[in-house]
Scaffold this active site. Structure first.
Site: not given
Ligand code: FCB
Length: 438
Positions: A161, A344
């Site tokens: 990210e 994620e």
């Molecule tokens: C993302 C991050 C991760 C976590 C989630 C909820 O932006 O990569 O580390 O905090 O959000």
């Protein structure tokens, strides 16, 4: 019906779970500094102890296996493995070697991220991501650790990210290092992506595992049908998706960013965009919510959250169709879109243990609906190869401290007791059924 080679995994990140902040030669990172600054993190929390995973990794990996995941996404703490002199710190490296060896013995694949936001503080003291040299320091770290861990990793990720590092960390001050100027975020983004491109080459010279980047996206909708609000949504979408993806996949800086921030020019030198456009073996996508925006009355956008929609503990709107639509859009926009992993996806809820159980129905429903969205995107031709839930464990949720619980496994921070939530048990049952029918 999920193909047997589609990977289901769980994700974590070093600073959020490891703790042991001062052990075995680990150096301070920008997040240690940020947490120590009063007012930055809820309750003054920090990752100094976190889930104590540095000492409990064996039982955590046993749990990962017991729950039936095919893969584990983790990050390496840069300040744990590289010393002040730029050389490897063997004690830090050994921790990851043992961990990766255990994953291999357990038959689980390792997706390893090099940078999940924990820049060594001594590099920040020399300008951090505002200093072009940091991109080279990152490539150097990638080369050394790549060579050292070669053969143990299933897939490398350079950056997690970069949008958050650049924008939340340098444009809004909500993440470390806590700077708040749009010009800084544009500069930091350029150096992050340059570091990514250089690190791709470094990793490829050290190991044969695939190399990718992880980008966070969110769906964007206009609050109304007015031309001004639709224009606001167009810019918000460009900011969240195209700012990173156009650069790494097309080698160009999106025009929309110049419309949004006319005064912020990225510090591009000859050859940089070719470096940034290094071919990706895969693209990691992190997806959580939809953002609804309206015009700010000038050239920008502001959030205009809708009432009456389903939200999570973060206040984020659950909107699974957005994930499907974005994947389909990317397939149309980028002719060279590589295979995708959802690296994620998940949600926070205010979970409590009652008689040994954690009833997190909202999470089970959320995950199911996002699985369906991924499935629909695949049916529309998008090449998705895997899905990682965020997160294996409740953990240190950055500026929100320990209040927000994203784990499928509950962590009692007093006792460090782990309790799989109902969502983890539902996943376990789903993985067992899948194995039986495959
Ligand atoms: C993302 C991050 C991760 C976590 C989630 C909820 O932006 O990569 O580390 O905090 O959000």
């Amino acid at each position: 019906m999920w193909r047997r080679d589609f990977l289901f995994g769980a994700a974590t990140a070093a600073y959020q779970i490891e703790g042991a902040a001062g052990e075995d030669g680990r150096l301070p990172s920008i997040w240690d500094t940020y947490c120590a600054t009063p007012g930055r993190v809820v309750n003054g929390d920090s990752g100094a102890v976190a889930c104590d995973h540095y000492h409990r990794w064996e039982s955590d990996l046993a749990l990962l296996k017991q729950l039936g995941f095919d893969a584990y996404r983790l990050s390496i703490a840069w300040p744990r493995v590289i010393g002040l002199d730029g050389q490897l710190n063997p004690r830090g490296v050994d921790f990851y070697k043992r961990l990766l060896d255990r994953l291999q013995q357990q038959g689980q694949k390792a997706f390893v991220t090099l940078y999940h936001w924990d820049l060594p503080q001594h590099l920040q003291d020399r300008g951090g991501w505002l200093n072009r040299d940091t991109a080279h320091r990152f490539a150097d770290y990638a080369e050394r650790i790549g060579r050292e861990l070669a053969g143990r990793v299933s897939a490398w990720t350079t950056l997690n990210e970069p949008w958050c590092s650049a924008h939340l960390g340098h444009g809004e001050g909500r993440h470390a290092p806590g700077l708040a100027d749009t010009r800084y975020s544009v500069e930091a983004m350029h150096h992050l992506l340059l570091g990514h491109g250089l690190a791709c080459a470094a990793l490829r010279s050290s190991d044969r595992a695939p190399v990718g980047l992880v980008h966070n996206i969110n769906a964007v909708s206009a609050a109304s049908d007015s031309a001004a609000d639709r224009q606001a949504a167009r810019l918000a979408h460009a900011c969240s998706s195209h700012w990173v993806l156009d650069q790494v996949l097309l080698g160009r800086y999106p025009e929309a960013m110049r419309e949004l921030w006319p005064l912020a020019e990225p510090p591009v030198r000859d050859g940089d965009m070719e470096t940034i456009r290094a071919p990706l073996d895969y693209l990691g996508i992190n997806y959580y919510f939809r953002q609804v925006v309206k015009s700010d009355g000038a050239h920008g956008f502001v959030d205009a959250p809708l009432p009456g929609v389903e939200r999570t503990q973060m206040g984020w709107e659950a909107h699974p169709d957005g994930l499907r639509d974005l994947l389909v859009e990317f397939r149309q926009r980028y002719a060279n879109l590589p295979p995708i992993y959802i690296t994620e996806n998940g949600m926070a809820s205010d979970d409590h243990v009652q008689a040994g159980r954690v009833h997190d129905e909202q999470r089970t429903r959320y995950l199911k609906r996002h699985f369906a969205a991924v499935d629909e995107a695949m049916r529309q031709g998008v090449d998705v190869r895997g899905y990682f839930v965020w997160s294996l464990l409740d953990n240190f949720e950055w500026a929100f401290g320990y209040e927000k619980r994203f784990g499928v496994v509950h962590v009692d921070y007093q006792t460090q007791q782990r309790t799989p939530k109902d969502s983890a048990l539902a996943l376990q049952a789903f993985f067992t059924r899948r194995a039986q029918t495959a």
